[in-house]
Design a protein around this motif. Sequence first.
Motif, PDB file in Angstrom:
ATOM      1  N   LEU A  64      49.227  31.112  36.777  1.00 59.11           N
ATOM      2  CA  LEU A  64      49.214  32.500  36.305  1.00 59.11           C
ATOM      3  C   LEU A  64      48.504  33.398  37.307  1.00 59.11           C
ATOM      4  O   LEU A  64      48.991  34.482  37.638  1.00 59.11           O
ATOM      5  CB  LEU A  64      48.554  32.613  34.936  1.00 59.11           C
ATOM      6  N   HIS A  65      47.361  32.956  37.805  1.00 62.16           N
ATOM      7  CA  HIS A  65      46.604  33.753  38.775  1.00 62.16           C
ATOM      8  C   HIS A  65      47.451  34.057  40.010  1.00 62.16           C
ATOM      9  O   HIS A  65      47.538  35.215  40.443  1.00 62.16           O
ATOM     10  CB  HIS A  65      45.327  33.019  39.167  1.00 62.16           C
ATOM     11  N   GLN A  66      48.094  33.039  40.559  1.00 60.68           N
ATOM     12  CA  GLN A  66      48.912  33.230  41.761  1.00 60.68           C
ATOM     13  C   GLN A  66      50.085  34.169  41.478  1.00 60.68           C
ATOM     14  O   GLN A  66      50.428  35.013  42.306  1.00 60.68           O
ATOM     15  CB  GLN A  66      49.408  31.884  42.302  1.00 60.68           C
ATOM     16  N   LEU A  67      50.679  34.031  40.319  1.00 58.53           N
ATOM     17  CA  LEU A  67      51.799  34.893  39.939  1.00 58.53           C
ATOM     18  C   LEU A  67      51.341  36.349  39.838  1.00 58.53           C
ATOM     19  O   LEU A  67      51.981  37.247  40.401  1.00 58.53           O
ATOM     20  CB  LEU A  67      52.346  34.395  38.605  1.00 58.53           C
ATOM     21  N   LEU A  68      50.220  36.573  39.157  1.00 58.31           N
ATOM     22  CA  LEU A  68      49.743  37.947  38.964  1.00 58.31           C
ATOM     23  C   LEU A  68      49.360  38.608  40.285  1.00 58.31           C
ATOM     24  O   LEU A  68      49.713  39.773  40.520  1.00 58.31           O
ATOM     25  CB  LEU A  68      48.557  37.975  37.995  1.00 58.31           C
ATOM     26  N   SER A  70      50.510  38.104  43.091  1.00 58.47           N
ATOM     27  CA  SER A  70      51.686  38.320  43.947  1.00 58.47           C
ATOM     28  C   SER A  70      52.526  39.516  43.497  1.00 58.47           C
ATOM     29  O   SER A  70      53.457  39.922  44.203  1.00 58.47           O
ATOM     30  CB  SER A  70      52.555  37.060  43.979  1.00 58.47           C
ATOM     31  N   LEU A  71      52.211  40.097  42.343  1.00 61.92           N
ATOM     32  CA  LEU A  71      52.971  41.261  41.877  1.00 61.92           C
ATOM     33  C   LEU A  71      52.745  42.441  42.822  1.00 61.92           C
ATOM     34  O   LEU A  71      51.603  42.727  43.195  1.00 61.92           O
ATOM     35  CB  LEU A  71      52.552  41.645  40.459  1.00 61.92           C
ATOM     36  N   PRO A  72      53.803  43.138  43.201  1.00 61.34           N
ATOM     37  CA  PRO A  72      53.656  44.265  44.135  1.00 61.34           C
ATOM     38  C   PRO A  72      52.690  45.355  43.666  1.00 61.34           C
ATOM     39  O   PRO A  72      52.009  45.966  44.487  1.00 61.34           O
ATOM     40  CB  PRO A  72      55.084  44.810  44.256  1.00 61.34           C
ATOM     41  N   LEU A  73      52.602  45.583  42.367  1.00 57.96           N
ATOM     42  CA  LEU A  73      51.711  46.622  41.848  1.00 57.96           C
ATOM     43  C   LEU A  73      50.315  46.099  41.513  1.00 57.96           C
ATOM     44  O   LEU A  73      49.455  46.867  41.062  1.00 57.96           O
ATOM     45  CB  LEU A  73      52.323  47.295  40.610  1.00 57.96           C
ATOM     46  N   TYR A  74      50.061  44.815  41.741  1.00 62.46           N
ATOM     47  CA  TYR A  74      48.771  44.223  41.384  1.00 62.46           C
ATOM     48  C   TYR A  74      47.568  45.001  41.934  1.00 62.46           C
ATOM     49  O   TYR A  74      46.585  45.183  41.206  1.00 62.46           O
ATOM     50  CB  TYR A  74      48.710  42.755  41.820  1.00 62.46           C
ATOM     51  N   PRO A  75      47.610  45.478  43.179  1.00 62.40           N
ATOM     52  CA  PRO A  75      46.437  46.215  43.684  1.00 62.40           C
ATOM     53  C   PRO A  75      46.098  47.470  42.863  1.00 62.40           C
ATOM     54  O   PRO A  75      44.990  47.992  42.950  1.00 62.40           O
ATOM     55  CB  PRO A  75      46.836  46.597  45.107  1.00 62.40           C
ATOM     56  N   TYR A  76      47.050  47.929  42.053  1.00 61.59           N
ATOM     57  CA  TYR A  76      46.847  49.142  41.264  1.00 61.59           C
ATOM     58  C   TYR A  76      46.728  48.847  39.772  1.00 61.59           C
ATOM     59  O   TYR A  76      46.856  49.740  38.942  1.00 61.59           O
ATOM     60  CB  TYR A  76      48.004  50.119  41.521  1.00 61.59           C
ATOM     61  N   MET A  77      46.495  47.587  39.428  1.00 60.62           N
ATOM     62  CA  MET A  77      46.441  47.177  38.025  1.00 60.62           C
ATOM     63  C   MET A  77      45.032  46.807  37.577  1.00 60.62           C
ATOM     64  O   MET A  77      44.247  46.273  38.356  1.00 60.62           O
ATOM     65  CB  MET A  77      47.305  45.925  37.788  1.00 60.62           C
ATOM     66  N   THR A  78      44.798  47.068  36.298  1.00 57.45           N
ATOM     67  CA  THR A  78      43.686  46.465  35.590  1.00 57.45           C
ATOM     68  C   THR A  78      44.339  45.435  34.667  1.00 57.45           C
ATOM     69  O   THR A  78      45.239  45.778  33.891  1.00 57.45           O
ATOM     70  CB  THR A  78      42.917  47.510  34.771  1.00 57.45           C
TER      71      THR A  78
END
Length: 95
Positions: A64-68, A70-78
């Motif tokens: 789950l950690h690796q998947l999350l 890797s999401l393109p918007l992850y740097p902008y997510m909480t």
Amino acid sequence: MLFMVQMQVNIPASLDKNIADALKKEEKEMSQKLQREGKWRDLWRVVGQYANVSIFNVSGNEELHQLLISLPLYPYMTVSVTPLTQHPSAIAQVE
């Protein structure tokens, strides 16, 4: 393992619109691929917010950690993650 993941997206207004649009397109493509694979089981929009509540079915914390991340918007997510288990009163059995 099942996880409930809450994602709040906060793209800064200063981010170039073309870059933001490209990231959103990549995010959509990746989320749909993961849904087809059965890893991203459910995806629900939170009304009135740029946010979602999702159910993931993955092998464990590390996947789950690796998947999350890797999401393109992850740097902008909480992101908030809650592990889930079958409730003893549930009629439907989780696979």
